[in-house]
Design an enzyme around this catalytic site. Structure first.
Site, PDB file in Angstrom:
ATOM      1  N   HIS A 225      -9.309  -8.336  -7.311  1.00  0.00           N
ATOM      2  CA  HIS A 225      -9.114  -7.831  -5.959  1.00  0.00           C
ATOM      3  C   HIS A 225      -9.817  -8.789  -4.998  1.00  0.00           C
ATOM      4  CE1 HIS A 225     -10.840  -5.537  -2.516  1.00  0.00           C
ATOM      5  NE2 HIS A 225      -9.634  -5.049  -2.456  1.00  0.00           N
TER       6      HIS A 225
ATOM      7  N   GLU B 217      -2.246   0.178  -8.646  1.00  0.00           N
ATOM      8  CA  GLU B 217      -3.692  -0.023  -8.544  1.00  0.00           C
ATOM      9  C   GLU B 217      -4.364   1.236  -8.007  1.00  0.00           C
ATOM     10  OE1 GLU B 217      -6.592  -3.083  -6.032  1.00  0.00           O
ATOM     11  OE2 GLU B 217      -4.548  -3.662  -6.571  1.00  0.00           O
TER      12      GLU B 217
ATOM     13  N   ASN C  83      -5.060   3.297  -3.609  1.00  0.00           N
ATOM     14  CA  ASN C  83      -6.436   3.465  -3.120  1.00  0.00           C
ATOM     15  C   ASN C  83      -7.035   4.831  -3.457  1.00  0.00           C
ATOM     16  OD1 ASN C  83      -5.127   1.396  -0.936  1.00  0.00           O
ATOM     17  ND2 ASN C  83      -7.289   0.956  -1.319  1.00  0.00           N
TER      18      ASN C  83
ATOM     19  N   LYS D 162       0.842  -1.191   0.000  1.00  0.00           N
ATOM     20  CA  LYS D 162       0.000   0.000   0.000  1.00  0.00           C
ATOM     21  C   LYS D 162       0.880   1.245   0.000  1.00  0.00           C
ATOM     22  CE  LYS D 162      -4.079  -2.030   0.360  1.00  0.00           C
ATOM     23  NZ  LYS D 162      -5.225  -1.784  -0.537  1.00  0.00           N
TER      24      LYS D 162
ATOM     25  N   ASP E  75      -0.573  -0.178  -4.570  1.00  0.00           N
ATOM     26  CA  ASP E  75      -1.985   0.201  -4.517  1.00  0.00           C
ATOM     27  C   ASP E  75      -2.113   1.523  -3.771  1.00  0.00           C
ATOM     28  OD1 ASP E  75      -4.705   0.435  -4.277  1.00  0.00           O
ATOM     29  OD2 ASP E  75      -5.028  -1.515  -3.333  1.00  0.00           O
TER      30      ASP E  75
END
Length: 366
Positions: free
Chosen positions: A278, A213, A189, A159, A187
């Site tokens: 996912h 992502e 978000n 993340k 990722d």
């Protein structure tokens, strides 16, 4: 489930205090409590069978009424079409709505038996996000990463998106641990705007991520805004036609249950885009395993550039949890969509009256 009319439908707010350990933390959600609207359907068929469905939220999103969720309420919910998803899962009937679907499925019959055997012996390749949640300390990250390497994991997702220098440091730490030959994904978000995404990723490019992502916030129909606000087969079709995707990451709860997931798998095959779903959350791994294995056996017929996310959280609360062997999803052998939760877990974690939440809420007051 035998034919019959719905005679009873119950919905329960089930929440797990994952925020206490930083599990699930990312750039947009620093302290999420992984939760679910858990739906059970019974019919008047008198066969004793029940249908089970879930939609994943981050706690407060479970309180959003279904009509708002169908209009695309996100934020804490994080999942549009939340209302139709769990009911569709519980009902369990799918229809293929893509015009070329029949032809694709017919072609998928070639080599199907061999692919079934491959799934039974080798499973479907997975990647792990369990090591690198944004709220984890470096010591926790290192420990979990070492354990994952020992368990045979070769694909890792980290993340990013809160602080660029910290992202550089954490990505370097992970890349040094896993080595240059392992696969690394990132990722964000939806944390960045477009210029930020370009600048940020230029600084993270040295770590050779396979993908980034959700790099940008919602802004146009061809951006991730459209995906987060209106996850359905129409939007995926527009994204595919515009060559806006290199990897297609379906979410078994964001789409309208089995029906739309299968439609998107068929379109991805038509446009030649690999599907890398996912998963994680509450039961998403349990749901998506059926979709990815069906995709390989009957639709894509390929494992090239394909893998499915796996997060090692909350599986113990499901009656038929996923089975992971050598970093791969093994085919489920039980009937159904693997959505049934253990009744004891539901009772303990029902919000706000379950045993777990009574203790936590009482402690917060004190």
């Amino acid at each position: 489930m035998a034919r019959g009319r719905v005679s009873r439908l119950s919905v329960r707010d089930v929440r797990f205090p994952t925020s206490l350990g930083g599990h699930g933390s990312d750039a947009m959600h620093t302290d999420p409590d992984y939760s679910a609207a858990y739906v059970v359907i019974e019919t008047d068929a008198e066969d004793g069978l029940k249908g089970y469905g879930i939609t994943f939220t981050l706690g407060r999103g479970t309180e959003v009424d279904w009509s708002r969720e169908r209009r695309g309420a996100s934020g804490d919910c994080g999942r549009s079409q939340c209302g139709v998803g769990p009911v569709g899962q519980a009902g369990g009937k799918a229809s293929l709505e893509v015009a070329c679907g029949h032809e694709i499925l017919q072609k998928g019959q070639v080599g199907k038996k061999e692919r079934e055997e491959h799934m039974l012996t080798g499973g479907y390749p997975a990647y792990t996000t369990s090591c690198a949640w944004l709220g984890y300390s470096d010591d926790t990250l290192k420990q979990l990463c070492q354990e994952a390497l020992k368990d045979g994991w070769t694909r890792f997702k980290v993340k990013v998106g809160a602080d660029v220098q910290d992202d550089v440091r954490r990505c370097r730490l992970i890349r040094d641990m896993i080595g240059p030959e392992k696969t690394l994904m990132m990722d964000a978000n939806q944390r960045w705007d477009v210029p930020e995404a370009v600048e940020w990723m230029s600084k993270l490019a040295e770590f050779k991520p396979l993908w980034i992502e959700e790099p940008t916030s919602p802004d146009d129909i061809l951006g991730y805004a459209a995906i987060s606000k209106c996850h359905n087969r129409v939007i995926f079709k527009q994204l595919l036609q515009a060559n806006a995707l290199q990897f297609l990451q379906i979410d078994s709860c964001r789409l309208g249950s089995v029906n739309e997931n299968l439609s998107v798998l068929l379109m991805a095959k038509k446009f030649g885009i690999p599907v890398c779903p996912h998963a994680g959350g509450v039961g998403l791994c349990e749901l998506v395993q059926h979709l990815i294995i069906f995709d390989y056996i009957s639709v894509s017929a390929s494992l090239d550039n394909r893998m499915c996310e796996y997060v090692d959280h909350l599986h113990e609360h499901f009656k038929y949890p996923v089975r992971i062997q050598q970093a791969s999803y093994m085919p489920p052998m039980d009937a159904g969509y693997s959505t049934e939760m253990k009744e004891e877990s539901v009772k303990k974690h029902q919000y706000p009256d379950g045993e777990v939440w009574k203790k936590l809420l009482a402690a917060q007051k004190n």
